[in-house]
Design an enzyme around this catalytic site. Sequence first.
Site, PDB file in Angstrom:
ATOM      1  N   GLN A  68       2.996  10.023   0.986  1.00  0.00           N
ATOM      2  CA  GLN A  68       4.294   9.346   0.931  1.00  0.00           C
ATOM      3  C   GLN A  68       5.064   9.647  -0.347  1.00  0.00           C
ATOM      4  OE1 GLN A  68       2.511   5.347   2.177  1.00  0.00           O
ATOM      5  NE2 GLN A  68       4.620   5.274   2.934  1.00  0.00           N
ATOM      6  N   GLY A  85       0.847  -1.178   0.000  1.00  0.00           N
ATOM      7  CA  GLY A  85       0.000   0.000   0.000  1.00  0.00           C
ATOM      8  C   GLY A  85       0.881   1.226   0.000  1.00  0.00           C
ATOM      9  N   CYS A 108       6.819   0.483   7.160  1.00  0.00           N
ATOM     10  CA  CYS A 108       6.359   1.593   6.330  1.00  0.00           C
ATOM     11  C   CYS A 108       7.476   1.993   5.376  1.00  0.00           C
ATOM     12  CB  CYS A 108       5.984   2.776   7.222  1.00  0.00           C
ATOM     13  SG  CYS A 108       5.391   4.227   6.322  1.00  0.00           S
ATOM     14  N   LEU A 109       7.125   2.222   4.119  1.00  0.00           N
ATOM     15  CA  LEU A 109       8.122   2.612   3.125  1.00  0.00           C
ATOM     16  C   LEU A 109       8.780   3.936   3.491  1.00  0.00           C
ATOM     17  CD1 LEU A 109       6.157   1.643  -0.106  1.00  0.00           C
ATOM     18  CD2 LEU A 109       8.013   0.362   0.999  1.00  0.00           C
ATOM     19  N   HIS A 155      -1.961   7.712   7.020  1.00  0.00           N
ATOM     20  CA  HIS A 155      -1.127   8.665   6.283  1.00  0.00           C
ATOM     21  C   HIS A 155      -1.934   9.883   5.841  1.00  0.00           C
ATOM     22  CE1 HIS A 155       2.786   6.813   6.076  1.00  0.00           C
ATOM     23  NE2 HIS A 155       2.265   5.663   5.681  1.00  0.00           N
ATOM     24  N   HIS A 161      -3.547   1.500   7.985  1.00  0.00           N
ATOM     25  CA  HIS A 161      -2.200   2.059   7.890  1.00  0.00           C
ATOM     26  C   HIS A 161      -2.149   3.179   6.850  1.00  0.00           C
ATOM     27  CE1 HIS A 161       2.302   1.649   8.020  1.00  0.00           C
ATOM     28  NE2 HIS A 161       2.153   2.262   6.858  1.00  0.00           N
ATOM     29  N   GLU A 162      -2.694   2.922   5.665  1.00  0.00           N
ATOM     30  CA  GLU A 162      -2.658   3.932   4.605  1.00  0.00           C
ATOM     31  C   GLU A 162      -3.568   5.112   4.938  1.00  0.00           C
ATOM     32  OE1 GLU A 162      -0.237   3.730   2.666  1.00  0.00           O
ATOM     33  OE2 GLU A 162       0.183   1.626   3.108  1.00  0.00           O
TER      34      GLU A 162
END
Length: 192
Positions: A50, A45, A106-107, A152, A148-149
């Site tokens: 991000q 995701g 997380c990226l 953001h 999670h997304e």
Amino acid sequence: MILPIVAYGNPVLREVAVDIDANYPNLDTFIANMWETMYGSNGVGIAAPQVNKGIRVFVVDTKQIIENLEEDEKNDYPGDEGIKQVFINAHIVDTEGEDWPYNEGCLSIPKIREDVYRPEKVTIRYQDENFVQHEKTFHGVTARVIFHEYDHLEGVLFIDHLKPLKKRMIKSKLDDISKGKVRVDYKMLFKK
């Protein structure tokens, strides 16, 4: 086109993203770039903040998680077949169930993974890439990735869900990330 992923410490990750309409410029290209960026960095995701855009857009592919589970692990997520989906202007309507732990990463915060507790189910109202309105309930690992997304979009990071002691234990790693002292195999954008 693969976009650079914003690293921890960049202010865009702490801003609340804004809704958009169908006139948002080059949205189809942006969404295609988000998919390419997510897959290029081995993510499941990714949210617009991000990739340095403060808009309420995220993409999720949990099919790849479900497909790669061992047979005995599939019992942990009954009925969760995974999704590959675009979420625009998402807003959580309701959450249900017991909080359960899952080891998240997380990226934007590479090389740090921690157990985060989240509810079992989420009901979310959103528009798809054609701006068709939906309201759906998700559960299991799919709900987890959506939570999670979605965070953001609200300027929240998974580390914000950790207990204070755990946060103190990873502080030096977070400081290194914000200073660009981390190596990853994807393009990152560090704050200057």
